[in-house]
Enzyme design. Structure first.
Site, short mmCIF file in Angstrom:
data_model
loop_
_atom_site.label_atom_id
_atom_site.label_comp_id
_atom_site.label_asym_id
_atom_site.label_seq_id
_atom_site.Cartn_x
_atom_site.Cartn_y
_atom_site.Cartn_z
CE LYS A 1 -3.39 2.87 0.23
NZ LYS A 1 -4.35 2.96 1.34
CE LYS B 1 -2.20 8.38 7.33
NZ LYS B 1 -2.65 7.00 6.99
#
Length: 292
Positions: A168, A236
């Site tokens: 991911k 992030k």
């Protein structure tokens, strides 16, 4: 009777995912924001993480950060201590591989299984049950819970625990870099007198064509930066990718540059907007140049 399933985190992604799972499973949800249960058919509300863990053998998570995920599972008021042996935690959050492995290890001591299964596809993919799901975990555990995963999209096991997180983060490295360079390219085209709608029509069927290009063009031509995914979110995730790379002594200069672009978006007050709002960074710079 449908199998009892718990879902923690009913935000932009978690809410439609929970709604899809509720079509097959007896679903109990937990979220600190009670308003997220309004209109969510087929989902009962747990009063606490402990209550949810006591009721459900399968617990899914969709949480905003690695720190929150670890606190929810392994913290003093987390659900890990109340899960029965034979239960499983499936984490759909974007997480750090090291955190996923640490949480999986603590759960294994209690006889609880774990899959890290971050997703890609945005809010639209979540609503349509068409997410790409990158899964880390033991092969037998993956096969056992494949029906749960398949209710949300296409699941691919990429390795053992932590591997889903790695996949991911790589996915988001590519996506974020694309958003950044598309914003730059759009700004350059505008400065040279090309309408963005025409630019998009000209390049969409060539090698530049992508879902990121489609999303960017739709957002900037409409001037609508309503978030599904946000600049904050990708900033992030790029930070996570850089941390992972630093741990492994792997240079990722392109990702580092993209991260700085997203941090600049946050500094400009656009963090809560969707990623195509990065274009406004370059528009601001162009306006500044033209007024000096």
């Amino acid at each position: 009777m449908p199998e009892a399933l718990g879902f923690v985190g009913l935000g932009v992604m978690g809410r439609p995912m929970a709604a899809n799972l509720a079509a097959t499973y007896s679903l109990t949800g937990f979220d600190l924001d009670e308003s997220r249960f309004r209109g969510l058919a087929g989902v009962s509300r747990a009063e606490s993480l402990s209550a949810l863990a006591a009721r459900c053998r399968i617990v899914c998570l969709s949480l905003p950060s690695a720190a929150v995920m670890e606190e929810v599972v392994s913290g003093p008021r987390g659900l890990g201590k109340d899960l029965a042996p034979g239960a499983v935690v499936i984490d759909f959050s974007t997480n750090l591989p090291s955190v996923a492995r640490r949480v999986a290890g603590s759960l294994a001591e209690r006889g609880v299984e774990f899959l890290d299964a971050p997703v890609s596809g945005g809010e639209g993919g979540a609503k349509a049950a068409a997410l790409a799901i990158m899964v880390g975990g033991a092969p037998a555990v993956f096969q056992k819970y494949l029906p749960v995963l398949s209710a949300l999209g296409k699941a691919v096991r990429v390795g053992d625990v932590g591997a889903g997180c790695v996949a991911k983060l790589v996915n988001n490295m590519i996506v974020a870099s694309a958003f950044g360079v598309i914003a730059e390219g759009f700004a350059l085209a505008e400065q040279n007198g090309i309408e963005l709608r025409l630019l998009y029509d000209a390049i969409r069927d060539g090698w530049a064509g992508s879902k990121v290009l489609d999303v960017s063009a739709a957002a900037v031509t409409a001037g609508d930066y309503t978030p599904g995914g946000t600049i904050n979110m990708l900033a992030k995730d790029l930070g996570y990718a850089r941390s992972m790379a630093t741990e492994g002594h792997v240079p990722i200069p392109m990702t580092a540059a993209a991260h700085e672009v997203f941090v600049a978006g946050q500094a400009a007050g656009r963090g809560a907007l969707s990623q195509p709002a990065l274009l406004e960074q370059w528009r601001d710079l162009a306006r500044g140049r033209n007024t000096t």
